[in-house]
Design an enzyme around this catalytic site. Structure first.
Site, PDB file in Angstrom:
ATOM      1  N   ASP A  60       0.869  -1.169   0.000  1.00 29.41           N
ATOM      2  CA  ASP A  60       0.000   0.000   0.000  1.00 29.41           C
ATOM      3  C   ASP A  60       0.912   1.225   0.000  1.00 29.41           C
ATOM      4  O   ASP A  60       1.534   1.542   1.014  1.00 29.41           O
ATOM      5  CB  ASP A  60      -0.895  -0.008   1.235  1.00 29.41           C
ATOM      6  CG  ASP A  60      -1.742   1.248   1.370  1.00 29.41           C
ATOM      7  OD1 ASP A  60      -1.681   2.127   0.480  1.00 29.41           O
ATOM      8  OD2 ASP A  60      -2.472   1.360   2.373  1.00 29.41           O
ATOM      9  N   SER A 150       0.291  13.736 -15.838  1.00 24.90           N
ATOM     10  CA  SER A 150      -0.734  13.513 -16.855  1.00 24.90           C
ATOM     11  C   SER A 150      -0.988  14.832 -17.570  1.00 24.90           C
ATOM     12  O   SER A 150      -0.774  15.916 -16.999  1.00 24.90           O
ATOM     13  CB  SER A 150      -2.037  13.023 -16.215  1.00 24.90           C
ATOM     14  OG  SER A 150      -3.108  13.063 -17.139  1.00 24.90           O
ATOM     15  N   TYR A 163      -8.285  14.133  -9.865  1.00 19.33           N
ATOM     16  CA  TYR A 163      -7.173  13.595 -10.649  1.00 19.33           C
ATOM     17  C   TYR A 163      -6.253  14.709 -11.132  1.00 19.33           C
ATOM     18  O   TYR A 163      -5.025  14.610 -11.015  1.00 19.33           O
ATOM     19  CB  TYR A 163      -7.736  12.809 -11.829  1.00 19.33           C
ATOM     20  CG  TYR A 163      -6.695  12.093 -12.654  1.00 19.33           C
ATOM     21  CD1 TYR A 163      -6.015  10.996 -12.149  1.00 19.33           C
ATOM     22  CD2 TYR A 163      -6.399  12.519 -13.950  1.00 19.33           C
ATOM     23  CE1 TYR A 163      -5.055  10.333 -12.903  1.00 19.33           C
ATOM     24  CE2 TYR A 163      -5.452  11.858 -14.718  1.00 19.33           C
ATOM     25  CZ  TYR A 163      -4.789  10.768 -14.185  1.00 19.33           C
ATOM     26  OH  TYR A 163      -3.839  10.128 -14.943  1.00 19.33           O
ATOM     27  N   LYS A 167      -2.286  15.278 -10.146  1.00 21.45           N
ATOM     28  CA  LYS A 167      -1.234  15.268 -11.153  1.00 21.45           C
ATOM     29  C   LYS A 167      -0.556  16.631 -11.284  1.00 21.45           C
ATOM     30  O   LYS A 167       0.635  16.716 -11.594  1.00 21.45           O
ATOM     31  CB  LYS A 167      -1.800  14.817 -12.503  1.00 21.45           C
ATOM     32  CG  LYS A 167      -2.285  13.367 -12.490  1.00 21.45           C
ATOM     33  CD  LYS A 167      -1.201  12.395 -12.055  1.00 21.45           C
ATOM     34  CE  LYS A 167      -1.646  10.942 -12.140  1.00 21.45           C
ATOM     35  NZ  LYS A 167      -0.573   9.991 -11.765  1.00 21.45           N
ATOM     36  N   THR A 198      -4.187   1.623 -22.224  1.00 25.12           N
ATOM     37  CA  THR A 198      -4.079   0.697 -21.106  1.00 25.12           C
ATOM     38  C   THR A 198      -5.329  -0.188 -21.100  1.00 25.12           C
ATOM     39  O   THR A 198      -6.278   0.066 -21.845  1.00 25.12           O
ATOM     40  CB  THR A 198      -3.966   1.471 -19.780  1.00 25.12           C
ATOM     41  OG1 THR A 198      -5.116   2.323 -19.643  1.00 25.12           O
ATOM     42  CG2 THR A 198      -2.702   2.320 -19.760  1.00 25.12           C
TER      43      THR A 198
END
Length: 257
Positions: A60, A150, A163, A167, A198
């Site tokens: 983790d 990203s 997100y 990033k 992906t």
């Protein structure tokens, strides 16, 4: 730094960009340590690589003690650590407000915890181990850290509040960390991928996939994880690359939705 004969720790190494980098670096002669929560897939990759230069650790990345213990095991197994690639991350939809109220604060916090704090956690622990290495090049290099940002850090779309923030934090962290670790001979860079094929994309309807594939400027297709792995190779091998966040997106500029 040459990759052959070095030890690389790769988070998120059981799938996607991480798996591609695990396989690529192993092919180049590195010892690879996979950090991931998917034990079945991680062990399968180690079995497929088929030698003693690969190991899996269920970790983790948001836990300081867990990461410190796992890095200690990597050092015990392989003798040293030279490369750290942070690919592990999550990307759930989080809007500022939803239909029934304010955005999900708990989910926002989780994304920051995994993507940003998790990356720092692994990097700080890896860097401490790297700082103990003998110098590896004429420039006094001891290690390389590669983060994953990203294009969402620059052009976050609707629903990417968490997100994009995580990033963006990676982008800001990269130069600062490079400055912190310069005295130790450790370089720090980041890759900011665009639309990379992906396994997540395989679940999309064909019309959605086709629409996304048309968005890059040139070449007009989704990127491949192997192409990201090749850029990671360059960032390891080119000693003069430091403190940079490199977009790898075929010229795409994301729209609001």
């Amino acid at each position: 730094m040459k990759i052959s004969g070095k030890t690389a720790l790769i988070t998120g190494g059981a799938s996607g960009l991480g798996e591609a980098t695990v396989r690529h670096f192993h092919q180049l002669g590195a010892r690879v340590a996979i950090f991931d929560l998917n034990a079945d897939r991680g062990q399968q990759i180690v079995s497929e690589l088929g030698d003693d230069r690969a190991a899996f650790y269920a970790v983790d990345i948001t836990s300081g003690p867990a990461v410190e213990a796992a890095v200690a095991k990597v050092i015990e197994r392989f003798g040293s650590l030279h490369i750290c690639c942070n690919y592990a991350g999550i990307a759930p939809v989080v809007k500022t407000i939803g239909r029934d109220g304010p955005g999900d604060l708990e989910l926002f916090s989780k994304v920051i915890q995994v993507n940003l704090i998790g990356s720092f956690n692994v990097a700080r622990t890896a860097a401490f181990a790297m700082a103990k290495n003998e110098t590896l090049t004429e420039d006094g290099e001891r290690g390389v850290i590669i983060h994953t940002a990203s294009v969402a850090a620059y052009e976050g779309q609707i629903g990417q509040a968490a997100y994009s923030a995580s990033k963006g934090g990676i982008v800001s962290l990269t130069l600062t960390m490079a400055r912190d670790l310069a005295r130790n001979g450790i370089r720090v860079n980041a890759i900011a991928p665009g639309l990379i094929h992906t396994p997540m994309f395989d679940a999309f309807p064909q019309e959605v996939y086709d629409s996304l594939a048309k968005q890059p400027l040139f070449p007009v297709r989704l990127g491949q994880p192997a192409e990201v792995a090749h850029l990671a190779q360059h960032l390891v091998e080119n000693t003069y690359m430091n403190g940079e966040c490199v977009r790898m997106d075929a010229g795409i500029r994301m729209q609001a939705r």
